[in-house]
Design a protein around this motif. Structure first.
Motif, mmCIF file in Angstrom:
data_model
loop_
_atom_site.group_PDB
_atom_site.id
_atom_site.type_symbol
_atom_site.label_atom_id
_atom_site.label_comp_id
_atom_site.label_asym_id
_atom_site.label_seq_id
_atom_site.Cartn_x
_atom_site.Cartn_y
_atom_site.Cartn_z
ATOM 1 N N LYS A 132 0.819 -1.221 0.000
ATOM 2 C CA LYS A 132 0.000 0.000 0.000
ATOM 3 C C LYS A 132 0.847 1.263 0.000
ATOM 4 O O LYS A 132 0.503 2.268 0.624
ATOM 5 C CB LYS A 132 -0.943 0.002 1.193
ATOM 6 C CG LYS A 132 -1.919 -1.163 1.153
ATOM 7 C CD LYS A 132 -2.894 -1.123 2.327
ATOM 8 C CE LYS A 132 -3.865 -2.307 2.263
ATOM 9 N NZ LYS A 132 -4.845 -2.278 3.373
ATOM 10 N N SER A 142 -1.424 4.218 -4.327
ATOM 11 C CA SER A 142 -2.879 4.088 -4.339
ATOM 12 C C SER A 142 -3.317 3.296 -5.559
ATOM 13 O O SER A 142 -2.537 3.042 -6.478
ATOM 14 C CB SER A 142 -3.526 5.477 -4.358
ATOM 15 O OG SER A 142 -3.182 6.128 -5.576
ATOM 16 N N GLN A 143 -4.620 2.893 -5.534
ATOM 17 C CA GLN A 143 -5.169 2.170 -6.678
ATOM 18 C C GLN A 143 -5.101 3.010 -7.942
ATOM 19 O O GLN A 143 -4.826 2.495 -9.036
ATOM 20 C CB GLN A 143 -6.641 1.794 -6.403
ATOM 21 C CG GLN A 143 -6.833 0.760 -5.313
ATOM 22 C CD GLN A 143 -6.471 -0.632 -5.785
ATOM 23 O OE1 GLN A 143 -6.323 -0.871 -6.970
ATOM 24 N NE2 GLN A 143 -6.278 -1.544 -4.837
ATOM 25 N N GLU A 144 -5.351 4.348 -7.803
ATOM 26 C CA GLU A 144 -5.314 5.228 -8.977
ATOM 27 C C GLU A 144 -3.896 5.306 -9.555
ATOM 28 O O GLU A 144 -3.705 5.270 -10.787
ATOM 29 C CB GLU A 144 -5.803 6.642 -8.601
ATOM 30 C CG GLU A 144 -7.293 6.738 -8.307
ATOM 31 C CD GLU A 144 -7.643 6.135 -6.944
ATOM 32 O OE1 GLU A 144 -6.712 5.917 -6.127
ATOM 33 O OE2 GLU A 144 -8.842 5.840 -6.730
ATOM 34 N N GLU A 145 -2.898 5.394 -8.667
ATOM 35 C CA GLU A 145 -1.514 5.448 -9.145
ATOM 36 C C GLU A 145 -1.114 4.129 -9.825
ATOM 37 O O GLU A 145 -0.401 4.122 -10.835
ATOM 38 C CB GLU A 145 -0.560 5.734 -7.965
ATOM 39 C CG GLU A 145 -0.675 7.159 -7.431
ATOM 40 C CD GLU A 145 0.155 7.367 -6.174
ATOM 41 O OE1 GLU A 145 0.697 8.464 -5.998
ATOM 42 O OE2 GLU A 145 0.271 6.403 -5.369
ATOM 43 N N LYS A 205 -3.113 2.110 -11.391
ATOM 44 C CA LYS A 205 -3.749 2.043 -12.716
ATOM 45 C C LYS A 205 -2.936 2.806 -13.752
ATOM 46 O O LYS A 205 -2.859 2.415 -14.923
ATOM 47 C CB LYS A 205 -5.171 2.602 -12.641
ATOM 48 C CG LYS A 205 -6.148 1.670 -11.956
ATOM 49 C CD LYS A 205 -7.549 2.289 -11.885
ATOM 50 C CE LYS A 205 -8.516 1.341 -11.143
ATOM 51 N NZ LYS A 205 -9.871 1.925 -11.041
ATOM 52 N N GLU A 206 -2.317 3.913 -13.310
ATOM 53 C CA GLU A 206 -1.482 4.678 -14.242
ATOM 54 C C GLU A 206 -0.227 3.886 -14.645
ATOM 55 O O GLU A 206 0.328 4.082 -15.738
ATOM 56 C CB GLU A 206 -1.067 5.999 -13.602
ATOM 57 C CG GLU A 206 -2.225 6.965 -13.410
ATOM 58 C CD GLU A 206 -1.790 8.249 -12.709
ATOM 59 O OE1 GLU A 206 -0.571 8.377 -12.432
ATOM 60 O OE2 GLU A 206 -2.644 9.097 -12.430
#
Length: 695
Positions: free
Chosen positions: A499, A502-505, A507-508
């Motif tokens: 962790k 983040s999930q958004e990072e 995905k990038e």
């Protein structure tokens, strides 16, 4: 009146059957000529013309009549010439005993009138016959004695024959340097007199001799000269002989493509011409070619057929070469018991050929002294078994003395005793030599077994060295490129797991993670294919398949990458069939398309196409990408070099893709090459067969 009618009938007969105007003219003159030396000279001219056109039967009729007239006139020149031509007629029918007898008598006549040219002419003819019979010493002496006279008088036709005789004799006695020298002399003369057949023969001999001396480049040069000289219609047999020999010379340099070109052409040519000897020669050489290229199944078929033809023709030299190739074939396949069997057959046949009719290797043959020594045992004048002395008393011949001695019992029993002693000695020597020969044979077999074991160990050692090289290359790549890709993927997953992002990072980062996974997958696939090709002999399983289907399936695999890089991919392929191993060709096409995508940028164009060229399928993968420099093109297909560069988006590779592609294409009887200009683009071509090769 009857005489007039007879003369008229003869003249009509000669006019009907004569070969040219010269013969007609001489025949007419001869019919009306008085019985004198002029008639003999005219008849000799006619005999010469008839011999020139090989009308030997008719020539012999004139020879006999002219000889009788010469004897009546005591015209020695006429006797010399007619006896010479009679020898020539006998020689043409391979009756060498009578030919030499007449030549010797003719030379005696020429010596009586001190006709230097006549003596030289006869000596050269005797030299030719003796060389053909294997009496090389006598043949060389006679031909050498003629050459000085021919050279002094610049008699080019006679010199051509004499030089050729000497070249043949030196070749048969294994004096290759002298044989080459005299073949060049014969070639020079034959060019002067524009003797096309002679030029071809001498040039071919020179090529053969350079081949024996392992001077393969010179041999190739002269074989190719022969091919340029040949008449397509008249010289088919020579062409069938030359093509396999030329291919064999290229094979000695491991120039496989050139060798295959001439060998396959020679095989097809000789099959069509029904020339078993040429077919056998080509099959032996093609079997050797395929053996060197590790196509052992194909080599086995070809060597088997060559052996059957060699046995049928009883060609022991070709059979010896075939046995040698079978040893190598079965050693390569690991059939060492079979290899030992062929080794025994090879040495048995070699021993027979070595001991059979070995010529004496001359080094100091000198020309005969034709005018200052007695070279004849008999003279053609007034020989008789019994002669009379000055007082008229009979002198008994040597034959009479011999017969009287044989009637003596003491001589007879003494001879029988000596004969019995000789037989005993011969039997003792035979038994002793047989025991010695058996011992030698036993030692030879043991040596052959050791040799086979040694070859096996060397083969295994070589294989292990190759495996070690493969292992080292694999470890090198795994420890660097593959490790980097997998480590990168693991790092991304660890960040997400702990962790730290983040999930958004995450995905990038997915596109980059996907790229690393793709690189690792491609790398692993190439490594597996390459290591498999290096660690075992791949045997293709060819079939007919539609190449367009392969293009479509492989294009679909790179669609996402093409879309990401915004590349234009044009599919110009068409339905067409190739004859190859489909799985191997799929690997080749995938590598080439993947490479094209790797080295193109946004807006570039990749074009995939195929066409029929000279009965073969020509595949082209073209791109407008970064191109390849000239120095890098030379590195692309070098085995074990693993040359690579990064793609337009820093894509990595093993450098093994094109090496694998080359191996797989060649295994399927094709070829691959590239045309490229830096900063303009590249075209990769693959040529494949469309049907099973007829070899």
């Amino acid at each position: 009146m009857k005489q007039s009618l007879l003369i008229t009938a003869l003249l009509m007969s000669f006019f009907v059957f004569s070969q040219n105007d010269r013969i007609d003219d001489l025949t007419i003159k001869l019919a009306y000529q008085e019985q004198d030396s002029t008639k003999v000279d005219l008849s000799l001219e006619l005999i010469e013309e008839l011999c020139n056109i090989k009308e030997y039967k008719k020539a012999l009729q004139y020879i006999n009549q002219t000889a009788k007239l010469s004897e009546t006139l005591n015209y020695i020149k006429g006797l010399a010439e007619t006896t010479y031509y009679r020898g020539l007629v006998y020689s043409s029918s391979n009756d060498y005993y009578n030919a030499i007898d007449n030549y010797n008598r003719s030379r005696s006549y020429y010596l009586q009138i001190s006709d230097t040219l006549g003596v030289a002419k006869v000596s050269n003819s005797i030299g030719l016959i003796e060389i053909r019979r294997g009496n090389y010493s006598v043949g060389l002496e006679n031909s050498l004695s003629a050459i000085d006279i021919f050279e002094e008088r610049d008699l080019v036709d006679e010199l051509s024959s004499a030089y050729n005789n000497l070249a043949e004799a030196y070749f048969k006695t294994n004096q290759i340097d002298k044989a080459i020298d005299f073949n060049f002399k014969a070639l020079l003369i034959r060019r002067q007199i524009d003797d096309t057949d002679g030029i071809i023969s001498s040039t071919k001999n020179i090529a053969d001799l350079y081949g024996l001396r392992k001077e393969h480049r010179k041999s190739i040069e002269y074989y190719e000269k022969v091919l340029r000289l040949l008449d397509p219609e008249k010289d088919q047999a020579i062409r069938g002989e030359i093509l396999p020999k030329l291919g064999t010379q290229y094979l000695a340099f491991r120039e496989y493509e050139k060798a295959a070109q001439f060998l396959v052409e020679g095989l097809k040519y000789n099959r069509k011409a029904g020339n078993d000897e040429g077919v056998m020669s080509a099959l032996n050489a093609i079997g050797n070619l395929n053996l060197q290229r590790r196509k052992v199944k194909l080599a086995s078929i070809q060597l088997g057929e060559a052996q059957a033809i060699a046995k049928k023709l009883d060609d022991k030299k070709a059979l010896l070469e075939n046995y040698k190739l079978h040893i190598a074939l079965d050693s390569t396949r690991g059939f060492f018991q079979n290899a030992f069997f062929w080794q025994n057959k090879y040495y048995d046949l070699k021993e027979k050929l070595t001991t059979k009719e070995q010529p004496v290797f001359l080094t100091d043959a000198e020309p005969l002294d034709l005018f200052n020594s007695n070279i004849e045992n008999d003279t053609p004048t007034n020989a008789a078994a019994n002669k009379t002395d000055k007082n008229g008393e009979s002198t008994e011949s040597p034959d009479s003395n011999s017969k009287s001695k044989l009637n003596n019992p003491l001589v007879l029993f003494g001879s029988l005793g000596v004969l019995a002693l000789l037989v005993t000695l011969l039997l003792f020597n035979y038994l002793k030599s047989k025991k010695y020969k058996d011992t030698i044979q036993s030692q030879k077999e043991q040596l052959a077994q050791e040799q086979v074991r040694t070859e096996t160990i060397l083969e295994q050692t070589h294989h292990l060295e190759e495996v070690n090289k493969v292992k080292d290359k694999l470890f090198s790549i795994v420890s660097h490129d593959l490790k980097d890709s997998i480590t990168s993927i693991k790092a991304f997953i660890d960040l997400l797991k702990e962790k730290n992002i983040s999930q958004e990072e995450f995905k990038e980062l997915i596109p980059e993670l996907s790229e690393n996974a793709n690189n690792a997958t491609s790398l692993l696939l190439n490594l597996l294919n390459w290591s498999k090709s290096q660690m075992q002999s791949l045997e293709p399983k060819p079939e007919l398949f539609n190449i367009q289907e392969v293009f479509q399936s492989k294009i679909s695999l790179v669609e996402q990458k093409v879309e990401d890089k915004r590349i234009v991919l044009i599919d110009e392929s068409r339905r067409d069939f190739v004859y190859a191993d489909r799985s191997m060709i799929e690997i080749v096409i995938q590598n080439l398309i993947t490479n094209a995508v790797k080295f193109t940028s946004t807006g570039d164009v990749i074009t995939v196409s195929n066409e029929d060229v000279d009965g073969k399928a020509l595949i082209c993968i073209e791109d407008t990408g970064v191109g390849i420099s000239r120095e890098n093109i030379e590195k692309l297909f070098i085995p074990n070099m693993a040359f690579t560069t990064v793609g337009t988006k820093n894509e990595k590779g093993t450098g093994l893709g094109l090496t694998i592609a080359k191996d797989l294409v060649e295994l399927n009887g094709g070829r691959i090459w590239v045309e490229s200009t830096e900063n303009i683009g590249s075209k990769f071509y693959v040529e494949l067969p469309k049907a099973s090769p007829q070899i």
